[in-house]
Write an enzyme that holds these catalytic residues in place. Sequence first.
Site, mmCIF file in Angstrom:
data_model
loop_
_atom_site.group_PDB
_atom_site.id
_atom_site.type_symbol
_atom_site.label_atom_id
_atom_site.label_comp_id
_atom_site.label_asym_id
_atom_site.label_seq_id
_atom_site.Cartn_x
_atom_site.Cartn_y
_atom_site.Cartn_z
ATOM 1 N N HIS A 96 0.842 -1.196 0.000
ATOM 2 C CA HIS A 96 0.000 0.000 0.000
ATOM 3 C C HIS A 96 0.871 1.237 0.000
ATOM 4 C CE1 HIS A 96 1.155 -0.349 4.227
ATOM 5 N NE2 HIS A 96 0.799 0.929 4.398
ATOM 6 N N ASP A 98 0.443 5.096 2.012
ATOM 7 C CA ASP A 98 -0.418 5.718 3.020
ATOM 8 C C ASP A 98 -1.251 6.849 2.414
ATOM 9 O OD1 ASP A 98 0.910 4.072 4.815
ATOM 10 O OD2 ASP A 98 2.359 5.616 5.367
ATOM 11 N N HIS A 250 4.836 0.350 0.290
ATOM 12 C CA HIS A 250 5.547 -0.381 1.342
ATOM 13 C C HIS A 250 4.672 -1.487 1.909
ATOM 14 C CE1 HIS A 250 3.596 3.072 3.315
ATOM 15 N NE2 HIS A 250 3.485 2.311 4.380
ATOM 16 N N ARG A 265 4.659 7.017 13.785
ATOM 17 C CA ARG A 265 4.597 7.520 12.401
ATOM 18 C C ARG A 265 4.033 8.926 12.334
ATOM 19 N NH1 ARG A 265 0.887 4.545 8.146
ATOM 20 N NH2 ARG A 265 -0.412 6.397 8.321
HETATM 21 C C1 SIN Z 1 2.912 1.585 7.607
HETATM 22 O O1 SIN Z 1 2.303 0.854 6.843
HETATM 23 O O2 SIN Z 1 2.823 2.791 7.533
HETATM 24 C C2 SIN Z 1 3.792 0.968 8.668
HETATM 25 C C3 SIN Z 1 4.957 0.265 8.100
HETATM 26 C C4 SIN Z 1 5.705 -0.509 9.121
HETATM 27 O O3 SIN Z 1 5.239 -0.638 10.255
HETATM 28 O O4 SIN Z 1 6.777 -1.010 8.816
#
Ligand code: SIN
Length: 274
Positions: A96, A98, A250, A265
Site C-alpha cells: 500500500h 499511506d 511499502h 509515524r
Molecule cells: C505503515 O504501513 O505505515 C507501517 C509500516 C511498518 O510498520 O513497517
Amino acid sequence: MQLRKLGAMVGAEIGGIDLAAPLDQGQVAEIREALAENGVVFFRDQHLTPEQHIAFAERFAAININRFFRPVEGYPQIAEVRKEPGQTKNIGGGWHTDHSYDQVPALGSILLARELPEMGGDTLFASMVAAWEALSPGMRQTLSGMRAVHSSRHAFGNRQREEHKDGRYQNADQAVQDAIHPVGLKVPGTGRTALYVNPSFTLRFEGWTDEESKPLLDFLYRHAQRPEFQMRFQWREGSIAFWDNRLTWHYALNDYQGERRLMHRVTLEGVPLQ
Ligand code: SIN
C-alpha cells in the site's frame, strides 16, 4: 551527510547527521533531493523525543493528523503503529501507500522504530517510478489518460472495525473519503512520474466498473510487485524510514507472532496536483 544506496531502484541510507538537532536549509534540501531520487531514505541511531520527531517532520511539510490510528498519548501528530504480543494481525501488512484516499496525496511518512521483535518485522519498499517506467510506451500512454478512485471506507470503516476490536483503529465513522487521482502521477517537486494505484486503497478506474477495472489493476499490481523494484529494510531501535508516499509502496512484514513491535509515524501533507 553521506548517502549510500541500499537498492538499485529504491532506498538509500543517509549517515552523518543528527536529526535531534535543528536542520539547516542546506540539509533539508539535500534530504529532499535524496528522497526524490530514492523514494525512501533511512537514518540509523536517531533516538528522537516525540517533540524532535515532530520538529524534524515540520521542516518538510505540515503534518497530516491521522484520523484512524491511535495517537501517541499527548502527541496527536504521531500515530502509533503497534502490534502487541497477543495480536495476530499487524498494521500495514500488505502492499500500500499511506493516505492515497486523501484529496491531496500525502507527501510522505516518517516512521521511527521504538520497540522491535527479536527477529523479523522488516519493511519492504517498492519503487512506483521504476514500475511506471518499466511499462510499455503504449500502456503508459493509455494509463496517462486515466484516473483511479481511492477509498478509506473498506479499510477503516465499520467492517474493518469489526475485524479489529483491539482499539488500534478509531473514528470508523470518519472513513468516508473517496478521492480520484491520476494513474500516472506527476509527483510535485520531484520531476518524476509514478504508478499511483495500490492494492489496499484503490477501488477502480474512474468511469469503469469494479469488474472492468479488476483485470487491469491485477496486472498492474503483479507488475509493480516485481522483486527488481523492491528493497527490504531491517530495523533497529532508533532507525527512521522517511518515504515519499507518491513514489513508493511499502509492506510491513508480519513474521514475529507473540512479540511487540511499536513504531511512531508522522505523515506529511502533500501539495495539490496541478
Ligand atoms: C505503515 O504501513 O505505515 C507501517 C509500516 C511498518 O510498520 O513497517
